[in-house]
Design a protein around this motif. Structure first.
Motif, PDB file in Angstrom:
ATOM      1  N   TYR A 122       8.766 -11.279  -7.010  1.00 49.03           N
ATOM      2  CA  TYR A 122       8.101  -9.980  -6.929  1.00 49.03           C
ATOM      3  C   TYR A 122       9.123  -8.854  -6.949  1.00 49.03           C
ATOM      4  CZ  TYR A 122       9.452  -9.501  -2.027  1.00 49.03           C
ATOM      5  OH  TYR A 122      10.179  -9.369  -0.871  1.00 49.03           O
ATOM      6  N   THR A 123       8.640  -7.695  -7.313  1.00 49.68           N
ATOM      7  CA  THR A 123       9.421  -6.466  -7.297  1.00 49.68           C
ATOM      8  C   THR A 123       8.560  -5.372  -6.698  1.00 49.68           C
ATOM      9  OG1 THR A 123      10.648  -7.072  -9.265  1.00 49.68           O
ATOM     10  CG2 THR A 123      10.605  -4.748  -8.721  1.00 49.68           C
ATOM     11  N   MET A 124       9.139  -4.647  -5.751  1.00 50.77           N
ATOM     12  CA  MET A 124       8.503  -3.446  -5.211  1.00 50.77           C
ATOM     13  C   MET A 124       9.480  -2.294  -5.395  1.00 50.77           C
ATOM     14  SD  MET A 124       6.357  -4.062  -1.736  1.00 50.77           S
ATOM     15  CE  MET A 124       6.642  -5.722  -1.160  1.00 50.77           C
ATOM     16  N   VAL A 125       8.975  -1.197  -5.895  1.00 47.56           N
ATOM     17  CA  VAL A 125       9.777   0.007  -6.052  1.00 47.56           C
ATOM     18  C   VAL A 125       9.305   0.978  -4.982  1.00 47.56           C
ATOM     19  CG1 VAL A 125      10.379   1.902  -7.600  1.00 47.56           C
ATOM     20  CG2 VAL A 125      10.020  -0.402  -8.521  1.00 47.56           C
TER      21      VAL A 125
ATOM     22  N   LEU B 205       4.111   4.234  -7.250  1.00 44.61           N
ATOM     23  CA  LEU B 205       5.198   3.395  -7.738  1.00 44.61           C
ATOM     24  C   LEU B 205       4.698   1.970  -7.927  1.00 44.61           C
ATOM     25  CD1 LEU B 205       8.025   4.853  -5.507  1.00 44.61           C
ATOM     26  CD2 LEU B 205       7.774   5.119  -7.989  1.00 44.61           C
ATOM     27  N   PRO B 206       5.356   1.206  -8.798  1.00 41.52           N
ATOM     28  CA  PRO B 206       4.865  -0.136  -9.106  1.00 41.52           C
ATOM     29  C   PRO B 206       5.293  -1.215  -8.106  1.00 41.52           C
ATOM     30  CG  PRO B 206       6.705   0.416 -10.545  1.00 41.52           C
ATOM     31  CD  PRO B 206       6.418   1.636  -9.714  1.00 41.52           C
ATOM     32  N   ALA B 207       4.418  -2.169  -7.944  1.00 43.79           N
ATOM     33  CA  ALA B 207       4.688  -3.430  -7.246  1.00 43.79           C
ATOM     34  C   ALA B 207       4.113  -4.503  -8.144  1.00 43.79           C
ATOM     35  CB  ALA B 207       4.027  -3.455  -5.876  1.00 43.79           C
TER      36      ALA B 207
ATOM     37  N   GLU C 262       0.832  -1.207   0.000  1.00 39.19           N
ATOM     38  CA  GLU C 262       0.000   0.000   0.000  1.00 39.19           C
ATOM     39  C   GLU C 262       0.865   1.256   0.000  1.00 39.19           C
ATOM     40  OE1 GLU C 262      -2.578  -0.747   3.343  1.00 39.19           O
ATOM     41  OE2 GLU C 262      -3.815  -2.137   2.176  1.00 39.19           O
ATOM     42  N   HIS C 263       1.987   1.236   0.729  1.00 39.91           N
ATOM     43  CA  HIS C 263       2.912   2.368   0.741  1.00 39.91           C
ATOM     44  C   HIS C 263       3.485   2.601  -0.658  1.00 39.91           C
ATOM     45  CE1 HIS C 263       5.900   5.199   2.186  1.00 39.91           C
ATOM     46  NE2 HIS C 263       6.851   4.454   1.627  1.00 39.91           N
ATOM     47  N   THR C 264       3.861   1.520  -1.320  1.00 42.35           N
ATOM     48  CA  THR C 264       4.387   1.613  -2.683  1.00 42.35           C
ATOM     49  C   THR C 264       3.345   2.251  -3.604  1.00 42.35           C
ATOM     50  OG1 THR C 264       5.885  -0.255  -2.406  1.00 42.35           O
ATOM     51  CG2 THR C 264       5.190   0.243  -4.652  1.00 42.35           C
ATOM     52  N   ARG C 265       2.129   1.741  -3.555  1.00 43.70           N
ATOM     53  CA  ARG C 265       1.060   2.278  -4.415  1.00 43.70           C
ATOM     54  C   ARG C 265       0.729   3.727  -4.066  1.00 43.70           C
ATOM     55  NH1 ARG C 265      -0.952  -3.323  -4.504  1.00 43.70           N
ATOM     56  NH2 ARG C 265      -2.065  -3.013  -2.566  1.00 43.70           N
ATOM     57  N   SER C 266       0.732   4.067  -2.775  1.00 48.58           N
ATOM     58  CA  SER C 266       0.398   5.435  -2.375  1.00 48.58           C
ATOM     59  C   SER C 266       1.455   6.431  -2.853  1.00 48.58           C
ATOM     60  CB  SER C 266       0.219   5.533  -0.855  1.00 48.58           C
ATOM     61  OG  SER C 266       1.461   5.442  -0.192  1.00 48.58           O
ATOM     62  N   ASN C 267       2.651   5.933  -3.152  1.00 45.60           N
ATOM     63  CA  ASN C 267       3.711   6.776  -3.695  1.00 45.60           C
ATOM     64  C   ASN C 267       3.754   6.723  -5.229  1.00 45.60           C
ATOM     65  OD1 ASN C 267       5.595   8.108  -1.609  1.00 45.60           O
ATOM     66  ND2 ASN C 267       5.091   6.116  -0.722  1.00 45.60           N
TER      67      ASN C 267
END
Length: 182
Positions: free
Chosen positions: A70-73, A53-55, A46-51
């Motif tokens: 998986y990849t989280m940015v 950025l892709p996950a 959720e933090h990734t999406r709120s910024n």
């Protein structure tokens, strides 16, 4: 094996937690020492999406409900001047290493980061990968992977981590969005 890449969803949190837990408990590729719960992984997604950025996750065509990587940015730093620099986190299920999953994830995430849609939502210019320099584990192979994907080594912090009764150094690698993947 045909690899499918798709956006990560909240339903993937348990699978991501399971993949990452192996690295937390068995490798120095992360300096976390306690595996995050699925609810913590969900908070990170959720933090990734709120910024903006892709996950993303990788699955196989034969079993699309099973996450194999998986990849989280995430933002590289909280200070505003860093807002166009991100940090890449990528982990592949240990049973699928060297099967092309990492390359598929990287190609997908760099395509997203370069896209006009992403650049309109949150411009990204630099991607940072921080990796442990581990002569006893996966470190050398990971470095070679990043170099092959177009990253360049930009620095080393000597003996900044301590895990499994030894000091571990960290290498920083950098990728410029404007450069071409090698």
């Amino acid at each position: 094996m045909s690899i499918i890449i798709r956006p990560a969803t909240s339903n993937d949190a348990s699978s991501i937690s399971e993949i990452y837990s192996y690295y937390v408990l068995s490798e120095v590729s992360t300096f976390e020492t306690n595996p995050p719960s699925p609810s913590e992984i969900l908070a990170r997604l959720e933090h990734t999406r709120s910024n903006n950025l892709p996950a993303i996750v990788a699955t196989t065509s034969s079993n699309p409900s099973v996450v194999i990587g998986y990849t989280m940015v995430r933002p590289y730093h909280t200070r505003e001047a860093y807002n166009r620099t991100v940090e890449l986190g990528m982990y592949v299920d240990r049973n699928y290493l060297k099967g092309g999953v990492g390359v598929a994830l990287w190609e997908a995430v760099i395509t997203i980061l370069r896209s006009e849609e992403q650049q309109a939502r949150r411009p990204v210019k630099q991607v940072i990968a921080a990796m442990s320099i581990d002569t006893e584990g996966l470190g050398i192979g990971v470095k070679n992977f990043y170099i092959k994907m177009g990253f360049r080594e930009v620095g080393v912090l000597k003996d900044v981590g301590y895990k499994f009764d030894r000091y571990i150094s960290v290498m920083f690698l950098q990728y410029s969005i404007e450069e071409t993947v090698c």
